[in-house]
Scaffold this motif. Structure first.
Motif, PDB file in Angstrom:
ATOM      1  N   TRP A  60       0.560  -1.314   0.049  1.00  0.00           N
ATOM      2  CA  TRP A  60      -0.396   0.072  -0.390  1.00  0.00           C
ATOM      3  C   TRP A  60       0.646   1.409   0.031  1.00  0.00           C
ATOM      4  O   TRP A  60       0.537   2.644  -0.938  1.00  0.00           O
ATOM      5  CB  TRP A  60      -0.938   0.168   1.420  1.00  0.00           C
ATOM      6  CG  TRP A  60      -1.278  -1.021   1.240  1.00  0.00           C
ATOM      7  CD1 TRP A  60      -1.482  -2.127   2.199  1.00  0.00           C
ATOM      8  CD2 TRP A  60      -2.295  -1.828   0.243  1.00  0.00           C
ATOM      9  NE1 TRP A  60      -2.984  -2.988   1.389  1.00  0.00           N
ATOM     10  CE2 TRP A  60      -3.695  -2.874   0.925  1.00  0.00           C
ATOM     11  CE3 TRP A  60      -2.840  -1.612  -0.992  1.00  0.00           C
ATOM     12  CZ2 TRP A  60      -4.555  -3.665  -0.231  1.00  0.00           C
ATOM     13  CZ3 TRP A  60      -3.846  -2.172  -1.868  1.00  0.00           C
ATOM     14  CH2 TRP A  60      -4.896  -3.302  -1.287  1.00  0.00           C
ATOM     15  N   GLN A 126      -3.925 -13.530   1.426  1.00  0.00           N
ATOM     16  CA  GLN A 126      -4.628 -12.573   1.682  1.00  0.00           C
ATOM     17  C   GLN A 126      -3.437 -11.059   0.271  1.00  0.00           C
ATOM     18  O   GLN A 126      -3.984 -10.591  -0.088  1.00  0.00           O
ATOM     19  CB  GLN A 126      -4.315 -12.008   2.522  1.00  0.00           C
ATOM     20  CG  GLN A 126      -5.138 -10.114   2.672  1.00  0.00           C
ATOM     21  CD  GLN A 126      -4.494 -10.065   4.557  1.00  0.00           C
ATOM     22  OE1 GLN A 126      -4.400  -9.738   5.569  1.00  0.00           O
ATOM     23  NE2 GLN A 126      -4.830  -8.044   3.858  1.00  0.00           N
ATOM     24  N   THR A 129      -4.329 -12.080  -3.297  1.00  0.00           N
ATOM     25  CA  THR A 129      -6.184 -11.913  -3.531  1.00  0.00           C
ATOM     26  C   THR A 129      -5.530 -10.421  -4.074  1.00  0.00           C
ATOM     27  O   THR A 129      -5.940 -10.025  -4.594  1.00  0.00           O
ATOM     28  CB  THR A 129      -7.161 -11.750  -2.103  1.00  0.00           C
ATOM     29  OG1 THR A 129      -6.839 -13.207  -1.875  1.00  0.00           O
ATOM     30  CG2 THR A 129      -8.265 -11.824  -2.914  1.00  0.00           C
ATOM     31  N   GLN A 130      -5.016  -9.454  -3.111  1.00  0.00           N
ATOM     32  CA  GLN A 130      -4.732  -7.922  -3.510  1.00  0.00           C
ATOM     33  C   GLN A 130      -3.682  -7.742  -4.920  1.00  0.00           C
ATOM     34  O   GLN A 130      -4.398  -6.869  -5.565  1.00  0.00           O
ATOM     35  CB  GLN A 130      -4.183  -7.379  -2.801  1.00  0.00           C
ATOM     36  CG  GLN A 130      -4.336  -8.043  -1.028  1.00  0.00           C
ATOM     37  CD  GLN A 130      -3.815  -6.878   0.443  1.00  0.00           C
ATOM     38  OE1 GLN A 130      -2.630  -7.312  -0.049  1.00  0.00           O
ATOM     39  NE2 GLN A 130      -3.923  -6.867   1.287  1.00  0.00           N
ATOM     40  N   LEU A 134      -5.853  -6.299  -8.261  1.00  0.00           N
ATOM     41  CA  LEU A 134      -5.205  -5.136  -9.156  1.00  0.00           C
ATOM     42  C   LEU A 134      -4.688  -4.699  -9.985  1.00  0.00           C
ATOM     43  O   LEU A 134      -4.631  -4.286 -11.218  1.00  0.00           O
ATOM     44  CB  LEU A 134      -3.685  -5.024  -7.537  1.00  0.00           C
ATOM     45  CG  LEU A 134      -3.800  -4.521  -6.276  1.00  0.00           C
ATOM     46  CD1 LEU A 134      -3.214  -3.625  -5.212  1.00  0.00           C
ATOM     47  CD2 LEU A 134      -4.536  -2.577  -6.080  1.00  0.00           C
TER      48      LEU A 134
END
Length: 264
Positions: A60, A126, A129-130, A134
């Motif tokens: 992020w 996780q 998945t991200q 994206l």
């Protein structure tokens, strides 16, 4: 090899990342944005280090910094008479910031190495998945804008003459490229992410005669690099990044030599 959960995650994540970088890379090379991609990778390093400093996931932080950097540096490159020097100065600043954030966050050298050179085998469910979400977003952006993007990237003067909003197209592509840098860095790290964004697509230009062909070859070369890199990294316990970089360079050099021989 695929009996291990972390390798299944690694192959799934790397597949989507390779497809994304393969597609975006064709336009990066066509628009002569290779230097900008390299700069964004260094900005991404600072973003990941900043994320570590404030206690969030490095992905992020990379997204935040590369998105802001893509717009600002992209505008600078289009309006500055000395764009290379200006971008180099920004690149140096963000490398320094990245080192500072890591130092004051107290992270060890291993964490810094993971940011710089990637750690795909450490991606959990996780994280996969991200990355997949994206990647799909980036691919949808390119798909929705593809006709105008093709025109603007390969014939900018013609696109302008036909009334295409090249400024808007350019901004959207900068956003897509920034996201690709943040995504791709999860495999090869922020320092070498430009490999997946430039080498497969540069190789594809020697082989593909149309834009769809170039995209297909670019994706294929990117997939060969990450899949073979993961396999060789697994059996040798050597860094996956080393194998990906070496494979992509070898493929490029072979294609280049064949191209030179054919055109003598």
């Amino acid at each position: 090899m695929l009996q291990y959960e972390f390798m299944r995650y690694a192959f799934l994540a790397s597949t989507f990342i390779a497809i994304t970088c393969g597609v975006v890379g064709v336009y990066v090379v066509a628009r002569s944005y290779a230097f900008l991609a390299h700069t964004l990778s260094e900005i991404g390093f600072a973003g990941a280090a900043f994320a570590v400093f404030i206690g969030i996931a490095p992905l992020w932080g990379m997204l935040l910094f590369t998105l802001l950097g893509a717009i600002s540096v992209g505008e600078l490159s289009m309006h500055s008479d000395q764009k290379e020097s200006s971008i180099s100065a920004i690149s140096a600043l963000f490398i320094g910031l990245g080192v500072l954030f890591l130092a004051i966050s107290g992270s060890n050298s291993r964490y810094a190495t993971n940011i710089l050179f990637g750690s795909i085998i450490g991606v959990d469910r996780q994280g996969v998945t991200q990355l997949v979400i994206l990647s799909v977003i980036v691919l949808l952006m390119i798909l929705l804008l593809q006709r105008s993007l093709n025109f603007d990237s390969f014939d900018h003067i013609g696109a302008t003459a036909h009334g295409i909003h090249t400024g808007f197209v350019g901004i959207v592509f900068l956003v897509a490229m920034a996201m690709s840098v943040a995504i791709g860095a999860q495999i090869v790290g922020s320092l070498l992410v430009f490999i997946l964004l430039t080498l497969p697509s540069s190789t594809a230009r020697y082989i593909g005669k149309t834009i769809p062909a170039m995209i297909g070859w670019s994706i294929g070369f990117a997939l060969i690099g990450v899949w073979a890199g993961l396999y060789l990294g697994f059996i040798t316990n050597w860094p996956v990044t080393f194998f990906i970089a070496t494979i992509e360079v070898v493929i490029y050099l072979v294609a280049y030599m064949v191209h030179v021989i054919k055109h003598r």
